[in-house]
Design an enzyme around this catalytic site. Structure first.
Site, PDB file in Angstrom:
ATOM      1  N   SER A   1       0.868  -1.166   0.000  1.00 27.55           N
ATOM      2  CA  SER A   1       0.000   0.000   0.000  1.00 27.55           C
ATOM      3  C   SER A   1       0.911   1.224   0.000  1.00 27.55           C
ATOM      4  CB  SER A   1      -0.912  -0.071   1.225  1.00 27.55           C
ATOM      5  OG  SER A   1      -1.910   0.900   1.158  1.00 27.55           O
TER       6      SER A   1
ATOM      7  N   HIS B   1      -2.637  -0.895  -3.424  1.00 33.34           N
ATOM      8  CA  HIS B   1      -3.815  -0.033  -3.258  1.00 33.34           C
ATOM      9  C   HIS B   1      -3.646   1.218  -4.096  1.00 33.34           C
ATOM     10  CE1 HIS B   1      -4.373  -1.905   0.983  1.00 33.34           C
ATOM     11  NE2 HIS B   1      -4.960  -2.637   0.051  1.00 33.34           N
TER      12      HIS B   1
ATOM     13  N   ASP C   1      -4.716  -4.074   6.050  1.00 34.00           N
ATOM     14  CA  ASP C   1      -4.984  -5.057   5.012  1.00 34.00           C
ATOM     15  C   ASP C   1      -3.785  -6.004   4.907  1.00 34.00           C
ATOM     16  OD1 ASP C   1      -6.529  -6.229   3.073  1.00 34.00           O
ATOM     17  OD2 ASP C   1      -5.918  -4.856   1.467  1.00 34.00           O
TER      18      ASP C   1
END
Ligand code: SAM
Lengths: 188, 277
Positions: A13, A40, A133
């Site tokens: 991310s 992401h 996540d």
């Protein structure tokens, strides 16, 4: 290339893009594993990430397309806006259900479904990021006998994501950036 | 949002058992669905209801009305008005000029979920002065979603994000011209609600029911395996008039489908196709 026997998953991310590029730059010219990258990014503002990486790395960076067979030597990127899952017949499928951990695609969703299909032949790496996540996904990879690697939080630009995964993981290898790159130099 | 309890896991074999049972007792065939996402949805439902596999099978067999609830929960009804603004722009620029030549238009929003796509189409048709000769059919497998669609009522929170999409399409009118604000929700104007018929239709088992000049089926095929995709594309092919248009989701291409020789590509990245034979 034939259907891949082994897959390597990379989840990142915020703060992970640079190290992902370094990793991909260091892999051998021909490998039999498939690599699936999930970063992401905002679906509303399309990036040219696949295109520019294809030029930079001089090898095709593919978007993981619905119902396409996962083949060795290929590097796939998860498309923004859709969850990416792996089917038992080693194809991809996409899903537009609610975000997980505020993310779609979610690293957890990909890791969990790939782990179940590829079991011991699945390796998952989790990198820098500002949310949680991937932690659950890493756990599932371990549950199915796969290999888990987490970027050393000291080496991560943003360490929330690695830290949270280290807390819940039972046996992850925590690696420094240099070690991660070494790992990629020798993948098959 | 529903808070999930402890995650529940079933195997693919157990999923197959559930699919088999549904086919036997309810004559609903989910065997052509993408297995991984279907499994996720079934696990989610089991977690929500604190059910194990035996409970689930028992409910399918014995609990009245459970089946409708099951379909409602395993389908993914996530949708938006004017989802993918470039798609609606292209529809207006590349497809509608062609539709102008028809005295009457029939439009099908297949897998319309809670109706947002069908309403978006009707607003776009209105903007291009085509609505008075159009009729739109919105269909979905989920009766619950269809009931919501019929009402045409959406929360203010949703309307906020739909407004962002709408503004990116670049329309002449304001989005708020098309609905009436109520307390914490809005209702889509009558003229749009009257231009759409929402009904239950199952793409797996139901057949052609009309002839259309435009079919939108977006973000539905991703839930189906290759064979079922082919079946459904065939239903669309047979439902389209010659030179009618088929619009799929941005990740759903005809490119790898046998069907593609019958269609001309209007827009490759937005997956807009025209039937040419
Ligand atoms: C993600 S929504 C797509 C909504 C809208 N088309 C969009 O793109 O925003 C997918 C829809 O397909 C519907 N669906 C799934 N299986 C179906 C079937 N066999 N027949 C008709 N609709 C189905 C689901 O109920 C759900 O509402």
């Amino acid at each position: 290339m034939a259907q891949a026997e082994d897959i390597i998953l990379i989840g990142g991310s915020a703060g992970s893009y640079g190290v992902i590029v370094n990793m991909l730059e260091s892999i051998p010219a021909k490998i039999s594993s498939a690599i699936i990258v999930i970063i992401h990014r905002n679906a509303k503002y399309p990036t040219q990430m696949e295109k520019s990486l294809t030029l930079k790395l001089k090898r095709p960076i593919l978007s993981a397309e619905d119902k396409v067979t996962i083949e060795g030597n290929n590097i796939y990127f998860a498309s923004p806006g859709y969850h990416l899952l792996v089917e038992p017949d080693h194809t991809f499928s996409l899903d537009i259900s609610d975000p997980v951990n505020f993310s779609r695609p979610s690293i957890d969703v990909l890791f969990e479904s790939a782990a179940e299909v590829y079991t011991t032949r699945c390796t998952a790496l989790l990198l820098s990021g500002a949310n949680n996540d991937g932690a659950y996904g890493i756990k599932r990879v371990e549950f199915f006998g796969g290999t888990s690697i987490i970027q050393d939080p000291n080496d991560a630009l943003i360490n929330t994501m690695p830290n949270s995964a280290i807390t819940t993981s039972s046996k992850a290898n925590v690696l420094k950036n240099k070690e991660i790159i070494n790992y990629f130099c020798s993948i098959k | 949002m529903v808070k999930l309890k402890e995650p529940v896991h079933i195997t693919f074999e157990e999923l197959d058992d559930v699919v088999y049972l549904l086919k036997k007792v309810a004559d609903y065939d989910l065997s052509g669905y993408s297995k991984s996402s279907l499994k996720r949805r079934v696990q989610r439902l089991m977690a929500m209801e604190s059910m194990d596999l035996i409970d689930l099978k028992n409910a399918i067999l014995n609990v009245n009305g459970f089946f409708g609830y099951f379909i409602q929960e395993i389908t993914v009804n996530v949708t938006e008005m004017f989802r993918d603004p470039p798609f609606y722009q292209e529809l207006r620029n590349a497809v509608f000029p062609y539709l102008q030549t028809y005295p009457q238009l029939r439009v099908w929003s297949a897998g319309c979920a809670t109706g947002e796509e069908a309403y978006s189409l009707s607003i776009l048709l209105q903007e291009e002065k085509l609505l008075n000769r159009s009729f739109i059919y919105g269909t979905d497998i989920s009766q619950q979603a269809i009931n919501t669609a019929k009402k045409g009522v959406y929360t203010v929170e949703k309307i906020k994000s739909y407004t962002e999409n709408y503004n990116r399409v670049g329309m002449n009118s304001k989005f708020s011209d098309h609905y009436t604000a109520m307390y914490d929700a809005v209702i889509i104007n009558n003229e749009y609600r009257n231009s759409i018929l929402f009904s239950n239709h199952n793409l797996v088992s139901d057949n052609v029911f009309n002839e259309f000049q435009l079919i939108c089926c977006r973000n539905v095929l991703i839930y189906f395996d290759k064979e079922l995709q082919q079946r459904v594309l065939n239903v669309f092919y047979e439902s389209l008039s010659l030179f009618g248009f088929l619009c799929l989701g941005t990740k759903e291409s005809l490119y790898r489908q046998e069907m593609n020789a019958n269609f001309k590509v209007i827009n490759k990245s937005l997956n807009i196709y025209q039937k040419i034979k």
